[in-house]
Design an enzyme around this catalytic site. Structure first.
Site, PDB file in Angstrom:
ATOM      1  N   VAL A  98       1.457 -10.583   7.799  1.00 25.59           N
ATOM      2  CA  VAL A  98       2.808 -10.302   7.339  1.00 25.59           C
ATOM      3  C   VAL A  98       3.063  -8.813   7.528  1.00 25.59           C
ATOM      4  O   VAL A  98       2.197  -7.990   7.235  1.00 25.59           O
ATOM      5  CB  VAL A  98       2.986 -10.663   5.849  1.00 25.59           C
ATOM      6  CG1 VAL A  98       4.423 -10.426   5.402  1.00 25.59           C
ATOM      7  CG2 VAL A  98       2.557 -12.101   5.581  1.00 25.59           C
ATOM      8  N   CYS A  99       4.243  -8.466   8.032  1.00 24.26           N
ATOM      9  CA  CYS A  99       4.669  -7.082   8.115  1.00 24.26           C
ATOM     10  C   CYS A  99       3.656  -6.251   8.912  1.00 24.26           C
ATOM     11  O   CYS A  99       3.193  -6.666   9.973  1.00 24.26           O
ATOM     12  CB  CYS A  99       4.875  -6.542   6.702  1.00 24.26           C
ATOM     13  SG  CYS A  99       5.771  -4.993   6.578  1.00 24.26           S
ATOM     14  N   SER A 100       3.268  -5.081   8.399  1.00 24.82           N
ATOM     15  CA  SER A 100       2.348  -4.205   9.127  1.00 24.82           C
ATOM     16  C   SER A 100       0.926  -4.739   9.174  1.00 24.82           C
ATOM     17  O   SER A 100       0.064  -4.150   9.839  1.00 24.82           O
ATOM     18  CB  SER A 100       2.352  -2.806   8.503  1.00 24.82           C
ATOM     19  OG  SER A 100       1.983  -2.858   7.138  1.00 24.82           O
ATOM     20  N   THR A 118       6.457  -8.106  13.657  1.00 18.34           N
ATOM     21  CA  THR A 118       6.040  -7.198  12.593  1.00 18.34           C
ATOM     22  C   THR A 118       7.290  -6.620  11.953  1.00 18.34           C
ATOM     23  O   THR A 118       8.411  -6.990  12.323  1.00 18.34           O
ATOM     24  CB  THR A 118       5.143  -6.081  13.161  1.00 18.34           C
ATOM     25  OG1 THR A 118       4.550  -5.348  12.078  1.00 18.34           O
ATOM     26  CG2 THR A 118       5.922  -5.127  14.063  1.00 18.34           C
TER      27      THR A 118
END
Length: 208
Positions: A98-100, A118
Site C-alpha cells: 500500500v502507498c510507499s 503507489t
C-alpha cells in the site's frame, strides 16, 4: 491462511489497519504482525502496534501486506524489510503493498519490470527503482498486488478477497464494512485537487 502484515517505525496506520480490517476478519485467516523485533512499533501519527513475530521467526506467509508511511526512506536505507521480502516473497501466494510500501517491494526486486502503483507523489521514485508505474488505484500483476496512496489499502484488500475467495465474498465484506465512499471534497488526487494544494503536498513529501 497466514497473512503477514509488515510493521516498521513511522509507517502509516491506515495502510495497515485498512487491509487488516478487510482481511483479518475472514474466517480462514490467521494474522501476523511481523517486524525486525518484538518491540512496539510507533506509526507516523503516534499509534503504537505490538508485533507478534520477528522477521527471523516468520519467514513465510500465504499473503504479505507491506504498508507505506513516513518512515519508508529510513527503512529503505536499513534494508531489513527488503531482506525479509527476498526470503518470504518467493513462497507467498500473494505479495501486496500500500502507498510507499511499493518502494520496499521494489528494493527487494519484486517489482522489476512489473506494472505497479503507489502514492501519486512517489511515482517517479518507484519508476527509478525498476517498476512500470501505473496510475490505477489497484494494480494486479501475477501474484503481486499494489495499491495507491493510504486509503487505497481498503480497495487493495477487497481486491485480494475477490481473488482468493471470489467476488461474492468481496462484495459481502464491502457491505459489512459499509465501504461506500462519498468524500466531502473533490481533492483526493493531483488531477482533482487545486494546484496550490498539490504543491503543498509535494513539499510535505519532499520533507519526509
Amino acid at each position: 491462511m497466514d497473512v503477514a502484515f509488515v510493521l516498521y517505525p513511522r509507517m502509516t496506520a491506515l495502510d495497515l489497519v485498512g487491509p487488516y480490517e478487510v482481511l483479518g476478519h475472514q474466517p480462514e485467516v490467521t494474522s501476523h504482525f511481523v517486524a525486525a523485533s518484538r518491540e512496539p512499533v510507533t506509526t507516523d501519527a503516534g499509534l503504537v502496534v505490538v508485533p507478534t513475530a520477528t522477521f527471523a521467526e516468520l519467514d513465510r506467509a500465504d499473503v504479505i501486506v507491506v504498508p507505506g508511511g513516513g518512515g519508508w526512506a529510513e527503512v529503505l536505507e536499513e534494508g531489513v524489510v527488503a531482506a525479509w521480502l527476498r526470503v518470504a516473497h518467493p513462497t507467498a501466494t500473494w505479495t501486496a503493498s500500500v502507498c510507499s510500501g511499493s518502494t520496499l517491494l521494489a528494493q527487494a526486486d519484486v517489482l522489476d519490470g512489473r506494472p505497479a502503483t503507489t502514492h501519486w507523489a512517489l511515482r517517479d521514485e518507484l519508476a527509478a527503482r525498476g517498476a512500470v508505474v501505473a496510475t490505477d488505484r489497484v494494480v494486479v500483476d501475477g501474484s503481486v498486488v499494489t495499491g495507491a496512496g493510504v486509503s487505497a489499502g481498503i480497495d487493495l484488500a477487497l481486491t485480494l478477497v475477490g481473488l482468493i475467495w471470489g467476488d461474492e465474498r468481496a462484495r459481502f465484506t464491502q457491505l459489512l464494512i459499509e465501504y461506500d465512499p462519498e468524500p466531502p471534497y473533490r481533492a483526493g488526487s493531483p488531477e482533482s485537487a487545486p494546484a496550490e494544494l498539490v504543491a503543498l503536498a509535494r513539499g510535505v513529501f519532499a520533507g519526509r
